[in-house]
Every structure is written in structure tokens, then in C-alpha cells.
Design a protein around this motif. Sequence first.
Motif, PDB file in Angstrom:
ATOM      1  N   MET A   1       0.842  -1.166   0.000  1.00  7.89           N
ATOM      2  CA  MET A   1       0.000   0.000   0.000  1.00  7.89           C
ATOM      3  C   MET A   1       0.894   1.237   0.000  1.00  7.89           C
ATOM      4  N   ILE A   2       0.468   2.250  -0.727  1.00  8.06           N
ATOM      5  CA  ILE A   2       1.156   3.535  -0.757  1.00  8.06           C
ATOM      6  C   ILE A   2       0.213   4.569  -0.169  1.00  8.06           C
ATOM      7  N   GLU A   3       0.707   5.375   0.768  1.00 10.09           N
ATOM      8  CA  GLU A   3      -0.083   6.444   1.365  1.00 10.09           C
ATOM      9  C   GLU A   3       0.631   7.762   1.144  1.00 10.09           C
ATOM     10  N   GLY A   4      -0.137   8.793   0.861  1.00  5.74           N
ATOM     11  CA  GLY A   4       0.446  10.114   0.676  1.00  5.74           C
ATOM     12  C   GLY A   4      -0.582  11.085   0.119  1.00  5.74           C
ATOM     13  N   ARG A   5      -0.088  12.195  -0.392  1.00  9.91           N
ATOM     14  CA  ARG A   5      -0.952  13.222  -0.978  1.00  9.91           C
ATOM     15  C   ARG A   5      -0.678  13.321  -2.468  1.00  9.91           C
ATOM     16  N   ILE A   6      -1.731  13.627  -3.211  1.00 13.28           N
ATOM     17  CA  ILE A   6      -1.573  13.807  -4.647  1.00 13.28           C
ATOM     18  C   ILE A   6      -0.857  15.130  -4.891  1.00 13.28           C
ATOM     19  N   LYS A   7       0.308  15.042  -5.508  1.00 14.89           N
ATOM     20  CA  LYS A   7       1.099  16.224  -5.822  1.00 14.89           C
ATOM     21  C   LYS A   7       0.710  16.774  -7.193  1.00 14.89           C
ATOM     22  N   LYS A   8       0.474  15.856  -8.137  1.00 16.69           N
ATOM     23  CA  LYS A   8       0.105  16.236  -9.492  1.00 16.69           C
ATOM     24  C   LYS A   8      -0.716  15.117 -10.099  1.00 16.69           C
ATOM     25  N   ILE A   9      -1.699  15.486 -10.899  1.00 18.06           N
ATOM     26  CA  ILE A   9      -2.524  14.480 -11.556  1.00 18.06           C
ATOM     27  C   ILE A   9      -2.669  14.855 -13.025  1.00 18.06           C
ATOM     28  N   ASP A  10      -2.580  13.857 -13.897  1.00 20.69           N
ATOM     29  CA  ASP A  10      -2.718  14.048 -15.344  1.00 20.69           C
ATOM     30  C   ASP A  10      -3.816  13.107 -15.816  1.00 20.69           C
ATOM     31  N   LEU A  11      -5.012  13.647 -15.990  1.00 20.10           N
ATOM     32  CA  LEU A  11      -6.154  12.816 -16.366  1.00 20.10           C
ATOM     33  C   LEU A  11      -5.978  12.202 -17.748  1.00 20.10           C
ATOM     34  N   ALA A  12      -5.406  12.944 -18.682  1.00 22.23           N
ATOM     35  CA  ALA A  12      -5.238  12.434 -20.047  1.00 22.23           C
ATOM     36  C   ALA A  12      -4.336  11.203 -20.080  1.00 22.23           C
ATOM     37  N   ARG A  13      -3.296  11.201 -19.268  1.00 25.89           N
ATOM     38  CA  ARG A  13      -2.368  10.065 -19.221  1.00 25.89           C
ATOM     39  C   ARG A  13      -2.722   9.062 -18.143  1.00 25.89           C
ATOM     40  N   ARG A  14      -3.733   9.390 -17.326  1.00 26.19           N
ATOM     41  CA  ARG A  14      -4.192   8.538 -16.225  1.00 26.19           C
ATOM     42  C   ARG A  14      -3.068   8.276 -15.223  1.00 26.19           C
ATOM     43  N   THR A  15      -2.290   9.323 -14.912  1.00 24.41           N
ATOM     44  CA  THR A  15      -1.195   9.201 -13.963  1.00 24.41           C
ATOM     45  C   THR A  15      -1.357  10.197 -12.826  1.00 24.41           C
ATOM     46  N   ALA A  16      -0.710   9.887 -11.727  1.00 25.13           N
ATOM     47  CA  ALA A  16      -0.665  10.800 -10.583  1.00 25.13           C
ATOM     48  C   ALA A  16       0.687  10.658  -9.914  1.00 25.13           C
ATOM     49  N   VAL A  17       1.193  11.782  -9.425  1.00 24.86           N
ATOM     50  CA  VAL A  17       2.404  11.771  -8.612  1.00 24.86           C
ATOM     51  C   VAL A  17       1.946  11.888  -7.169  1.00 24.86           C
ATOM     52  N   ILE A  18       2.324  10.906  -6.364  1.00 26.76           N
ATOM     53  CA  ILE A  18       1.974  10.866  -4.953  1.00 26.76           C
ATOM     54  C   ILE A  18       3.234  11.168  -4.160  1.00 26.76           C
ATOM     55  N   ILE A  19       3.141  12.106  -3.219  1.00 28.73           N
ATOM     56  CA  ILE A  19       4.275  12.369  -2.333  1.00 28.73           C
ATOM     57  C   ILE A  19       3.993  11.643  -1.021  1.00 28.73           C
ATOM     58  N   THR A  20       4.889  10.731  -0.683  1.00 30.72           N
ATOM     59  CA  THR A  20       4.685   9.888   0.491  1.00 30.72           C
ATOM     60  C   THR A  20       5.081  10.622   1.761  1.00 30.72           C
ATOM     61  N   GLN A  21       4.800  10.005   2.895  1.00 27.98           N
ATOM     62  CA  GLN A  21       5.102  10.619   4.184  1.00 27.98           C
ATOM     63  C   GLN A  21       6.599  10.815   4.398  1.00 27.98           C
ATOM     64  N   ASP A  22       7.427  10.045   3.686  1.00 30.03           N
ATOM     65  CA  ASP A  22       8.869  10.229   3.799  1.00 30.03           C
ATOM     66  C   ASP A  22       9.429  11.053   2.632  1.00 30.03           C
ATOM     67  N   ASN A  23       8.559  11.878   2.025  1.00 29.22           N
ATOM     68  CA  ASN A  23       8.921  12.839   0.970  1.00 29.22           C
ATOM     69  C   ASN A  23       9.452  12.216  -0.311  1.00 29.22           C
ATOM     70  N   GLN A  24       8.999  11.031  -0.653  1.00 28.24           N
ATOM     71  CA  GLN A  24       9.372  10.418  -1.922  1.00 28.24           C
ATOM     72  C   GLN A  24       8.235  10.604  -2.909  1.00 28.24           C
ATOM     73  N   ASP A  25       8.564  10.953  -4.146  1.00 25.71           N
ATOM     74  CA  ASP A  25       7.568  11.032  -5.207  1.00 25.71           C
ATOM     75  C   ASP A  25       7.401   9.657  -5.838  1.00 25.71           C
ATOM     76  N   VAL A  26       6.156   9.212  -5.947  1.00 26.18           N
ATOM     77  CA  VAL A  26       5.845   7.942  -6.587  1.00 26.18           C
ATOM     78  C   VAL A  26       4.876   8.244  -7.717  1.00 26.18           C
ATOM     79  N   VAL A  27       5.206   7.797  -8.926  1.00 25.52           N
ATOM     80  CA  VAL A  27       4.339   8.011 -10.078  1.00 25.52           C
ATOM     81  C   VAL A  27       3.497   6.751 -10.280  1.00 25.52           C
ATOM     82  N   LEU A  28       2.183   6.936 -10.304  1.00 27.89           N
ATOM     83  CA  LEU A  28       1.256   5.823 -10.488  1.00 27.89           C
ATOM     84  C   LEU A  28       0.495   5.987 -11.786  1.00 27.89           C
TER      85      LEU A  28
END
Length: 71
Positions: A1-28
Amino acid sequence: MIEGRIKKIDLARRTAVIITQDNQDVVLTFPNGANIEVREPTTMGTMGGGLEDLREGYFVEVEFGDHDADG
């Protein structure tokens, strides 16, 4: 499981960048048919939603794994 806040979302590409509690960016990348549940603000329950219901700054919990033939 990944927990964090949405930093950026791209609906056209169906992607989101999530910033985790330890300040890592994860692209989904969200596949078509992804199960997305959104908190209903009045009751704080969850309701079905789509990728377009998500916004930058939302707190998210992302679960992923194997699915059966029915999705």
C-alpha cells in the motif's frame, strides 16, 4: 500500500504523482476500470468514483495487486 498526498494528476495520461510521508515522489498509472473510492464529505463514508474525482492535495491510500478475471 502507498499512502500520501496527490502532488500532481494528469487525467489524459491517467497518472498521478503521490508524495509519500517520507517525501518520496511515486508516479502511479491508473488502468481503465481501476476501483476508485472517494470520501463523501457529509457522512465521511466512501462512494464509488472515477479518476476525475481526485484532486491535487487529496490524501490517498493506494492498494494494488493481482486481480481475478472479473477485474
